[in-house]
Design an enzyme around this catalytic site. Structure first.
Site, mmCIF file in Angstrom:
data_model
loop_
_atom_site.group_PDB
_atom_site.id
_atom_site.type_symbol
_atom_site.label_atom_id
_atom_site.label_comp_id
_atom_site.label_asym_id
_atom_site.label_seq_id
_atom_site.Cartn_x
_atom_site.Cartn_y
_atom_site.Cartn_z
ATOM 1 N N GLU A 182 0.821 -1.210 0.000
ATOM 2 C CA GLU A 182 0.000 0.000 0.000
ATOM 3 C C GLU A 182 0.858 1.265 0.000
ATOM 4 O OE1 GLU A 182 -3.065 -0.041 -0.566
ATOM 5 O OE2 GLU A 182 -3.667 -2.093 -0.068
ATOM 6 N N ARG A 191 -18.336 -0.273 4.599
ATOM 7 C CA ARG A 191 -19.399 -0.881 3.771
ATOM 8 C C ARG A 191 -20.095 -2.002 4.539
ATOM 9 N NH1 ARG A 191 -19.330 -5.182 0.823
ATOM 10 N NH2 ARG A 191 -17.089 -5.478 0.929
ATOM 11 N N HIS A 203 -1.648 -5.553 1.941
ATOM 12 C CA HIS A 203 -2.851 -6.377 1.849
ATOM 13 C C HIS A 203 -2.503 -7.705 1.173
ATOM 14 C CE1 HIS A 203 -6.022 -3.143 2.621
ATOM 15 N NE2 HIS A 203 -6.458 -4.183 3.289
ATOM 16 N N CYS A 238 -8.584 -1.716 7.970
ATOM 17 C CA CYS A 238 -7.180 -1.761 7.535
ATOM 18 C C CYS A 238 -6.644 -0.361 7.277
ATOM 19 C CB CYS A 238 -7.022 -2.618 6.279
ATOM 20 S SG CYS A 238 -7.098 -4.379 6.645
HETATM 21 N N1 PCA Z 1 -9.052 -6.640 6.150
HETATM 22 C C1 PCA Z 1 -9.992 -5.560 6.375
HETATM 23 C C2 PCA Z 1 -9.984 -5.337 7.858
HETATM 24 C C3 PCA Z 1 -9.275 -6.499 8.457
HETATM 25 C C4 PCA Z 1 -8.669 -7.211 7.328
HETATM 26 O O1 PCA Z 1 -7.916 -8.176 7.409
HETATM 27 C C5 PCA Z 1 -9.671 -4.314 5.558
HETATM 28 O O2 PCA Z 1 -9.082 -4.447 4.471
HETATM 29 O O3 PCA Z 1 -10.019 -3.217 5.980
#
Ligand code: PCA
Length: 215
Positions: free
Chosen positions: A81, A91, A166, A144
């Site tokens: 990111e 959402r 991610h 996140c």
């Molecule tokens: N993914 C979510 C929150 C926790 C996770 O593992 C996100 O992308 O916000």
């Protein structure tokens, strides 16, 4: 001994596992280099306490580098990111049933923080060992992004570098509850996160090569 803090999240949105936690827990206690060790901890998937939990971990472990990791359903690679934004817009409800809409992560804080990790070098290193990776221009607006923003905010005036990655679903998640969605095996996620952290640790100045998108 110096410390790199990695965090993963508890499961959310009806899931029973979260690949971000399953992968980072495999790295807990492992050496990243001669005098640097990984500490991996889990964060709650809840707007009300994820940031506080993160700050407690930073205070307790005083890491020299910190990378938070989360699941991004539908993504096909390790998404390094680039930027965290100062907005919560959920959402779906979080694990405490909260669903904030257009509230700031930090009232009065800057609109955004950039990752302070060498994101291009991390993508290049992962691709070089055959692990799919790319720069991502958005970490979303759920927990996140909130944790990513909180992390960058907490470390903004320090020399400690930090960022967010991610990861996709695990194959068993895609097979059972998300047919057709991309996934990566747990061993690939864990090795990819280790290589990403090692590259970040060893790279002070990022590469000047494109990781952009046209739209
Ligand atoms: N993914 C979510 C929150 C926790 C996770 O593992 C996100 O992308 O916000």
């Amino acid at each position: 001994m110096r410390t790199v803090l990695l965090t993963g999240f508890e499961p959310f949105d009806q899931d029973t596992i979260n690949p971000s936690w399953e992968a980072v827990r495999l790295l807990d206690g492992t050496q990243l280099g001669d005098d640097v060790r990984i500490i991996a901890r889990q964060l709650p998937c809840a707007f009300a306490n994820a940031g506080a939990c993160l700050n407690e971990l930073l205070a307790e472990h005083r890491p020299q580098m910190a990378i938070a990791i989360g699941l991004a359903p539908g993504r096909s690679d390790l998404s390094i990111e680039r930027v965290a934004i100062n907005i919560n817009d959920a959402r779906i409800p979080d694990n405490l049933g909260h669903q904030p809409i257009d509230s700031p992560v930090v009232p009065g804080g800057p609109a955004a923080y950039f990752s302070t990790l060498p994101i291009k070098a991390m993508v290049r290193a992962l691709r070089a060992v055959g692990i799919p990776a790319s720069v991502s221009q958005t970490a979303g607006t759920f927990v996140c992004n909130q944790v990513f923003y909180s992390l960058q905010h907490a470390l903004a005036d320090s020399a400690v570098r930090s960022g967010f990655i991610h990861v996709p679903y695990l194959p068993e998640q895609a097979a059972r509850s998300a047919p057709g969605q991309p996934s990566l095996a747990l061993e690939i996620l864990a090795e990819g996160l280790r290589i990403a952290a090692l590259t970040a640790w060893n790279t002070q100045v990022d590469l000047a090569e494109t990781g952009g998108q046209v739209s």
